[in-house]
Design a protein around this motif. Structure first.
Motif, PDB file in Angstrom:
ATOM      1  N   LYS A 128     -17.464 -34.044   1.093  1.00 14.44           N
ATOM      2  CA  LYS A 128     -18.063 -34.186  -0.271  1.00 14.44           C
ATOM      3  C   LYS A 128     -18.012 -32.824  -0.528  1.00 14.44           C
ATOM      4  O   LYS A 128     -17.234 -31.329  -1.759  1.00 14.44           O
ATOM      5  N   ASN A 129     -18.485 -31.951   0.485  1.00 16.43           N
ATOM      6  CA  ASN A 129     -18.029 -30.395   0.579  1.00 16.43           C
ATOM      7  C   ASN A 129     -17.135 -30.068   0.290  1.00 16.43           C
ATOM      8  O   ASN A 129     -16.460 -29.200  -0.319  1.00 16.43           O
ATOM      9  N   TYR A 130     -15.538 -30.467   1.626  1.00 17.21           N
ATOM     10  CA  TYR A 130     -14.139 -30.124   0.912  1.00 17.21           C
ATOM     11  C   TYR A 130     -13.695 -30.094  -0.583  1.00 17.21           C
ATOM     12  O   TYR A 130     -13.132 -29.178  -1.033  1.00 17.21           O
ATOM     13  N   LEU A 131     -14.525 -31.692  -1.175  1.00 13.97           N
ATOM     14  CA  LEU A 131     -14.036 -31.726  -2.477  1.00 13.97           C
ATOM     15  C   LEU A 131     -13.951 -30.716  -3.596  1.00 13.97           C
ATOM     16  O   LEU A 131     -13.579 -30.106  -4.782  1.00 13.97           O
ATOM     17  N   ASP A 132     -15.093 -30.405  -2.834  1.00 10.56           N
ATOM     18  CA  ASP A 132     -16.288 -29.287  -3.847  1.00 10.56           C
ATOM     19  C   ASP A 132     -15.456 -28.330  -3.904  1.00 10.56           C
ATOM     20  O   ASP A 132     -15.978 -27.517  -4.987  1.00 10.56           O
ATOM     21  N   LYS A 133     -14.731 -27.625  -2.862  1.00  9.42           N
ATOM     22  CA  LYS A 133     -14.344 -26.594  -2.958  1.00  9.42           C
ATOM     23  C   LYS A 133     -13.246 -26.410  -3.525  1.00  9.42           C
ATOM     24  O   LYS A 133     -12.197 -25.835  -2.976  1.00  9.42           O
ATOM     25  N   GLY A 134     -12.388 -27.597  -3.987  1.00  9.09           N
ATOM     26  CA  GLY A 134     -11.628 -27.640  -4.832  1.00  9.09           C
ATOM     27  C   GLY A 134     -10.103 -28.005  -3.508  1.00  9.09           C
ATOM     28  O   GLY A 134      -9.014 -28.570  -4.075  1.00  9.09           O
TER      29      GLY A 134
END
Length: 625
Positions: free
Chosen positions: A233-239
């Motif tokens: 989720k963290n990497y997805l939130d970073k775009g």
């Protein structure tokens, strides 16, 4: 040709005078889809005609649907109702949008489509439709009293689109015909074998500047392999992109499926991960889940639309063949492939809807961005802010160059050919107000841009030079050329500059008048001069005499040099008068005046009063009749 032929034939005859009766050339301009926007712009602003698009691949139709305007298919009886055609036409030309009419074949375009004062056949001819008497005639009756408050935008474009190659010959005269093909390949080459097929919708997205930016993260893929949902989720939130891949083209979903991490699989599928992505060896998430015996993962992937038919490229084994246990094989063998087909279709529709939304948003954004730049350039031209124009267009050129390096089509958001509401280009504005500094900048600056460009072929222009290059004979909505505008507004300095840079004073407007016609003196009923245009007319005469100085017997304004020794007087006169308007232009007047002077050496060259009402020389002078 049937009814179609009669429609276009009547339209063609009605515009023959304004278009000059050019011979038709029944050959379309052939372009790839990515070049279609440029071809449409060329049709409107260079050839000054509306485009007719031959779309046998149906790619152009997809592209035109997302233009800021109205797309009407004549397969739909509701869309093609007269009332809807009228509303769409008025709305499109009032707000400067595109109106596209799509036909399976133009053989079905008959008389019933057109109706005076509702949807007139003159819409086929750009120069004819832009005349006040035509476009104002289609305004609804309730707004006719307020007609002066409604104007027609120069940005309005009418497009005919057909899925067959059949085009009535007369339409080649009325419209600029463009044919869209899959790929332009050398003779004998097969475009189907020239590489991987590109998704037409993705190509259209690129054309509208809606290309999806993919930020790849191998860390995201590794986090999915480890089952670390928080990090995913963290990497997805970073775009970073949902379909990020590692070195073997495994996605995050594929890695999670390989390890059986159900929380990660569930989350990735919920946010739209592709269950049918494959690695470099052709292994899908379902294949890998089956290989490792993850029963719940297999079930969830099947229910999300994963296909069990993908096989490993090396072993040619399917998910069933490599299943780790009987339970997985039982699930796969019992699965109904019809369900998979339905789920894949549902997913395709969702993806397409998201893509269409992205294209429409981008198209609207692009439309407004172009419009803002257009208005700013017009304002700076009106105030003679040359530096402001230069800064804006240099930024446009830099943006365009950067876009082309990214692989997107290099189409500038603006050029010096942007138009105001009256269809006037920046050069036309300079002509109207005699802004000589602006005119000289527009006429000369583009020639200096590529002075140090060693990488260009002879005659080739850089994108920046193309953006700054003006059309010296551009015309406004009523067909008035820059030279005509100069004469009408007595802009002598700009007229001289235009003529020196190739402007043609013989180009006629929608009212069949050219610069020579406008340069005549205005006379009252008694044929007395009420307004003298001698000075602006002299600019035309001086330039004409200078360009024809080396030509014996040249007649100014015509550029024709008939050889009287090799032809009869009747033939000579026919050549001199060929192509001249019946209303009598300055060229005709000069011919008659020269004839009168040769018959009577004592008559004044400007003794117009001795000419008859029809413009001919008075009888009784010189030789006896």
């Amino acid at each position: 040709m049937g009814a179609t032929g009669s429609v276009v034939a009547n339209s063609a005859s009605s515009v023959e005078q304004t278009e000059g009766g050019d011979a038709t050339r029944n050959t379309p301009k052939v372009v790839e889809l990515k070049k279609l926007p440029d071809a449409i712009e060329e049709a409107v602003y260079v050839h000054e005609k509306f485009p007719l698009i031959i779309d046998t691949t149906e790619q152009a139709g997809r592209f035109l649907k997302y233009q800021t305007g109205t797309f009407i298919s004549f397969d739909d009886p509701i869309q093609s109702m007269k009332s809807n055609l009228n509303k769409s036409l008025v709305g499109s030309f009032q707000f400067g949008r595109t109106l596209t009419l799509k036909f399976k074949t133009l053989e079905g375009m008959n008389e019933s489509i057109f109706e005076p004062n509702v949807f007139p056949k003159e819409v086929l001819c750009r120069s004819k439709f832009f005349t006040d008497e035509v476009w104002k005639s289609v305004l609804p009756s309730k707004t006719s009293e307020d007609g002066d408050d409604i104007t027609i935008s120069s940005e309005f474009v009418f497009i005919l689109c057909t899925n067959t190659d059949f085009v009535p010959p007369a339409l080649y005269e009325l419209m600029h015909v463009i044919k869209v093909v899959d790929k332009l390949t050398p003779s004998g080459a097969n475009s189907a074998t020239s590489g991987a097929e590109e998704d037409p919708m993705e190509q259209i997205a690129v054309m509208f500047g809606a290309k999806e930016v993919i930020r790849n993260s191998t860390q995201l893929v590794e986090a999915a392999f480890d089952g670390d949902l928080g990090e995913v989720k963290n990497y997805l939130d970073k775009g970073y992109h949902l379909e990020s891949v590692d070195g073997r083209k495994h996605t995050a979903l594929s890695e999670a499926a390989c390890q059986g991490h159900m929380e990660v699989i569930t989350h990735l599928l919920q946010i739209g991960a592709d269950p049918n992505s494959t690695s470099d060896t052709g292994r899908s998430p379902l294949w890998r889940a089956a290989f490792n015996g993850h029963v719940e993962a297999v079930k969830m992937l099947l229910e999300a639309g994963a296909s069990p038919e993908f096989v490993d490229k090396v072993s040619m084994e399917s998910a069933f063949d490599v299943a780790q246990n009987e339970e997985v094989r039982g699930i796969l063998s019992a699965w109904d492939m019809n369900t998979t087909v339905q789920l894949m279709e549902q997913r395709r529709r969702v993806i397409l809807a998201n893509l269409e939304s992205r294209i429409k948003t981008s198209a609207e954004r692009e439309f407004y961005a172009r419009n803002l730049i257009r208005k700013e350039l017009i304002e700076k031209a009106m105030s003679n802010d040359i530096q402001g124009i230069k800064v804006i267009l240099e930024e446009v050129a830099a943006e365009c160059e950067a876009s082309s390096r990214d692989g997107s089509p290099a189409k500038p958001r603006a050029t010096v050919e942007v138009r105001n509401d009256g269809g006037q280009s920046l050069l036309s504005i300079a002509a109207q107000f005699d802004i000589i500094d602006l005119a000289m900048f527009l006429l000369t600056h583009y020639k200096t841009i590529d002075a140090d460009r060693w990488d260009l072929n002879p005659g080739e222009l850089s994108m920046e030079a193309k953006i700054f290059k003006p059309n010296v004979n551009s015309r406004d909505l009523k067909g008035w050329s820059c030279a005509c505008i100069c004469v009408f507004h007595d802009s002598r300095r700009v007229l001289q500059a235009l003529l020196e840079h190739g402007a043609d004073p013989n180009i006629r407007s929608s009212y069949n008048k050219n610069a020579w016609d406008l340069a005549k003196d205005e006379l009252d009923a008694a044929e007395k001069v009420t307004k003298s245009n001698k000075e602006i007319r002299q600019v035309l005469i001086d330039y004409d005499q200078m360009t024809n100085a080396s030509k014996a017997n040249a007649i100014f304004g015509s550029g024709k040099v008939p050889n009287s020794t090799n032809m009869s007087e009747e033939q000579r006169q026919k050549i001199l008068y060929e192509g001249l308007g019946a209303d009598g232009s300055a060229v005709v007047m000069n011919i008659e005046m020269n004839k009168e002077s040769s018959l009577n050496p004592h008559s004044s060259k400007g003794d117009v009063k001795k000419k008859g009402k029809a413009g001919g020389a008075s009888k009784g002078k010189g030789k006896k009749a």
